[in-house]
Design a protein around this motif. Sequence first.
Motif, PDB file in Angstrom:
ATOM      1  N   TRP A  23       9.166  11.759 -11.782  1.00  0.00           N
ATOM      2  CA  TRP A  23       9.431  12.179 -13.170  1.00  0.00           C
ATOM      3  C   TRP A  23      10.848  12.744 -13.269  1.00  0.00           C
ATOM      4  N   THR A  24      11.413  12.864 -14.454  1.00  0.00           N
ATOM      5  CA  THR A  24      11.111  12.166 -15.688  1.00  0.00           C
ATOM      6  C   THR A  24      12.266  11.191 -15.885  1.00  0.00           C
ATOM      7  N   VAL A  25      11.985   9.909 -15.830  1.00  0.00           N
ATOM      8  CA  VAL A  25      12.991   8.846 -15.824  1.00  0.00           C
ATOM      9  C   VAL A  25      13.039   8.185 -17.197  1.00  0.00           C
ATOM     10  N   ASP A  26      14.219   8.211 -17.830  1.00  0.00           N
ATOM     11  CA  ASP A  26      14.325   7.680 -19.184  1.00  0.00           C
ATOM     12  C   ASP A  26      15.361   6.581 -19.359  1.00  0.00           C
ATOM     13  N   ASP A  27      16.055   6.193 -18.288  1.00  0.00           N
ATOM     14  CA  ASP A  27      17.071   5.150 -18.411  1.00  0.00           C
ATOM     15  C   ASP A  27      16.805   4.035 -17.414  1.00  0.00           C
ATOM     16  N   ALA A  28      17.329   2.864 -17.735  1.00  0.00           N
ATOM     17  CA  ALA A  28      17.020   1.667 -16.960  1.00  0.00           C
ATOM     18  C   ALA A  28      17.576   1.733 -15.539  1.00  0.00           C
ATOM     19  N   ASP A  29      18.799   2.260 -15.364  1.00  0.00           N
ATOM     20  CA  ASP A  29      19.394   2.296 -14.036  1.00  0.00           C
ATOM     21  C   ASP A  29      18.578   3.161 -13.075  1.00  0.00           C
ATOM     22  N   THR A  30      18.169   4.344 -13.550  1.00  0.00           N
ATOM     23  CA  THR A  30      17.366   5.215 -12.690  1.00  0.00           C
ATOM     24  C   THR A  30      16.004   4.590 -12.415  1.00  0.00           C
ATOM     25  N   ALA A  31      15.447   3.923 -13.428  1.00  0.00           N
ATOM     26  CA  ALA A  31      14.152   3.263 -13.239  1.00  0.00           C
ATOM     27  C   ALA A  31      14.229   2.221 -12.143  1.00  0.00           C
ATOM     28  N   ARG A  32      15.286   1.430 -12.155  1.00  0.00           N
ATOM     29  CA  ARG A  32      15.435   0.399 -11.119  1.00  0.00           C
ATOM     30  C   ARG A  32      15.644   1.031  -9.743  1.00  0.00           C
ATOM     31  N   ARG A  33      16.378   2.132  -9.707  1.00  0.00           N
ATOM     32  CA  ARG A  33      16.639   2.787  -8.418  1.00  0.00           C
ATOM     33  C   ARG A  33      15.358   3.317  -7.794  1.00  0.00           C
ATOM     34  N   VAL A  34      14.547   4.044  -8.577  1.00  0.00           N
ATOM     35  CA  VAL A  34      13.329   4.604  -7.988  1.00  0.00           C
ATOM     36  C   VAL A  34      12.306   3.518  -7.693  1.00  0.00           C
ATOM     37  N   ALA A  35      12.306   2.462  -8.505  1.00  0.00           N
ATOM     38  CA  ALA A  35      11.406   1.345  -8.214  1.00  0.00           C
ATOM     39  C   ALA A  35      11.768   0.705  -6.882  1.00  0.00           C
ATOM     40  N   ALA A  36      13.062   0.621  -6.598  1.00  0.00           N
ATOM     41  CA  ALA A  36      13.509   0.050  -5.326  1.00  0.00           C
ATOM     42  C   ALA A  36      13.103   0.925  -4.143  1.00  0.00           C
ATOM     43  N   TYR A  37      12.892   2.216  -4.385  1.00  0.00           N
ATOM     44  CA  TYR A  37      12.416   3.104  -3.330  1.00  0.00           C
ATOM     45  C   TYR A  37      10.952   2.838  -2.986  1.00  0.00           C
ATOM     46  N   GLY A  38      10.244   2.128  -3.869  1.00  0.00           N
ATOM     47  CA  GLY A  38       8.843   1.820  -3.616  1.00  0.00           C
ATOM     48  C   GLY A  38       7.856   2.793  -4.237  1.00  0.00           C
ATOM     49  N   VAL A  39       8.284   3.546  -5.262  1.00  0.00           N
ATOM     50  CA  VAL A  39       7.357   4.486  -5.893  1.00  0.00           C
ATOM     51  C   VAL A  39       6.192   3.728  -6.540  1.00  0.00           C
ATOM     52  N   ASP A  40       5.081   4.421  -6.681  1.00  0.00           N
ATOM     53  CA  ASP A  40       3.884   3.826  -7.272  1.00  0.00           C
ATOM     54  C   ASP A  40       3.813   4.036  -8.775  1.00  0.00           C
ATOM     55  N   GLY A  41       4.493   5.079  -9.274  1.00  0.00           N
ATOM     56  CA  GLY A  41       4.469   5.364 -10.696  1.00  0.00           C
ATOM     57  C   GLY A  41       5.765   6.006 -11.133  1.00  0.00           C
ATOM     58  N   VAL A  42       6.123   5.777 -12.413  1.00  0.00           N
ATOM     59  CA  VAL A  42       7.308   6.390 -13.009  1.00  0.00           C
ATOM     60  C   VAL A  42       6.884   7.024 -14.326  1.00  0.00           C
ATOM     61  N   ILE A  43       7.116   8.328 -14.439  1.00  0.00           N
ATOM     62  CA  ILE A  43       6.743   9.089 -15.629  1.00  0.00           C
ATOM     63  C   ILE A  43       7.958   9.166 -16.539  1.00  0.00           C
ATOM     64  N   SER A  44       7.777   8.817 -17.826  1.00  0.00           N
ATOM     65  CA  SER A  44       8.930   8.661 -18.706  1.00  0.00           C
ATOM     66  C   SER A  44       8.620   9.045 -20.138  1.00  0.00           C
ATOM     67  N   ASN A  45       9.612   9.642 -20.815  1.00  0.00           N
ATOM     68  CA  ASN A  45       9.525   9.881 -22.250  1.00  0.00           C
ATOM     69  C   ASN A  45       9.727   8.586 -23.031  1.00  0.00           C
ATOM     70  N   ARG A  46      10.411   7.635 -22.408  1.00  0.00           N
ATOM     71  CA  ARG A  46      10.689   6.326 -23.012  1.00  0.00           C
ATOM     72  C   ARG A  46      10.109   5.237 -22.107  1.00  0.00           C
ATOM     73  N   PRO A  47       8.808   5.172 -22.081  1.00  0.00           N
ATOM     74  CA  PRO A  47       8.158   4.299 -21.095  1.00  0.00           C
ATOM     75  C   PRO A  47       8.452   2.818 -21.285  1.00  0.00           C
ATOM     76  N   ASP A  48       8.767   2.403 -22.492  1.00  0.00           N
ATOM     77  CA  ASP A  48       9.099   1.002 -22.707  1.00  0.00           C
ATOM     78  C   ASP A  48      10.414   0.632 -22.031  1.00  0.00           C
ATOM     79  N   VAL A  49      11.376   1.568 -22.039  1.00  0.00           N
ATOM     80  CA  VAL A  49      12.659   1.321 -21.379  1.00  0.00           C
ATOM     81  C   VAL A  49      12.449   1.138 -19.878  1.00  0.00           C
TER      82      VAL A  49
END
Length: 298
Positions: free
Chosen positions: A258-284
Amino acid sequence: MHARAVAVTTTALLGVALLAPLSHARADLGGDAAEPSVIAHRGASGYAPENTLAAVDKAAELGIRWVENDVQRTRDGELVVLHDDNLRRTTDVEEVFPDRAPWKVKDFTAAEIARLDAGSWFGSEYAGARVPTLKQYVDRVEHNHQKLLLELKNPQLYPGIERETLKVLANEGWLDRPHVAGRLIVQSFSADSIRTVHELKPAVKTGFLGTPSVADLPAYAKFTDQINPSYGSLTRGYVASVHAFTGPHGRRMEVSTWTVDDADTARRVAAYGVDGVISNRPDVVRDAVREMADSAVR
């Protein structure tokens, strides 16, 4: 159950969406997903007032399966959904009750809180939105065919809130097998609180908010299924360390950040292999990790 190290899985299978009304969701918490689950923080709080039913509905409109919320307790023992331990930031409590400073949730009855406007601060179109009770909140999540990441907020202020929360969940049908198997997680910043939830209802999946040292992970693995850190404290190595342990339900421990609201950070943590991403802007976040996953298979 004693924690034991396991090999980190390298092959992932795309989760099958279980609920037709949210067919855009492609992955789900559960260990082996092709992309991380996206969790709407306090509902879709980037687009609607946080922790209101409107924010839950907005998440559903966006096709987001998981919503996160926060639980506090009123003076007369009602559980309500609110992030802060006071009412000032997200309601008109100072206008309605000007002589009741510092406007702590625990000093107001449920009936008094029900009078407050919890939407106008966000936008005029949400004027009249109310602070929902936990019962109202979980009923709306159920109505929308969504799933719930429920945070016990400030449990030190509310002795016994773990048992009371579980009672509400039980009364509303959220502790039956289908819900505890894949539609409910209870989390907290308090390890003691999460340990209590696990002891009271061992079947309920739990998460600890924070970044315990790797040396302490075996102890956490005895009572929590997830370690959920802020994205700023996250590394690929830490995610792998968490994944190397089996939680109390016999599955690989998970990480939701948590709390990820931008595309670049989302891609970075996804590349780490996280299972979930908590976001105020979940569609982004969803669109970013989906595009990343699609690119990887081309």
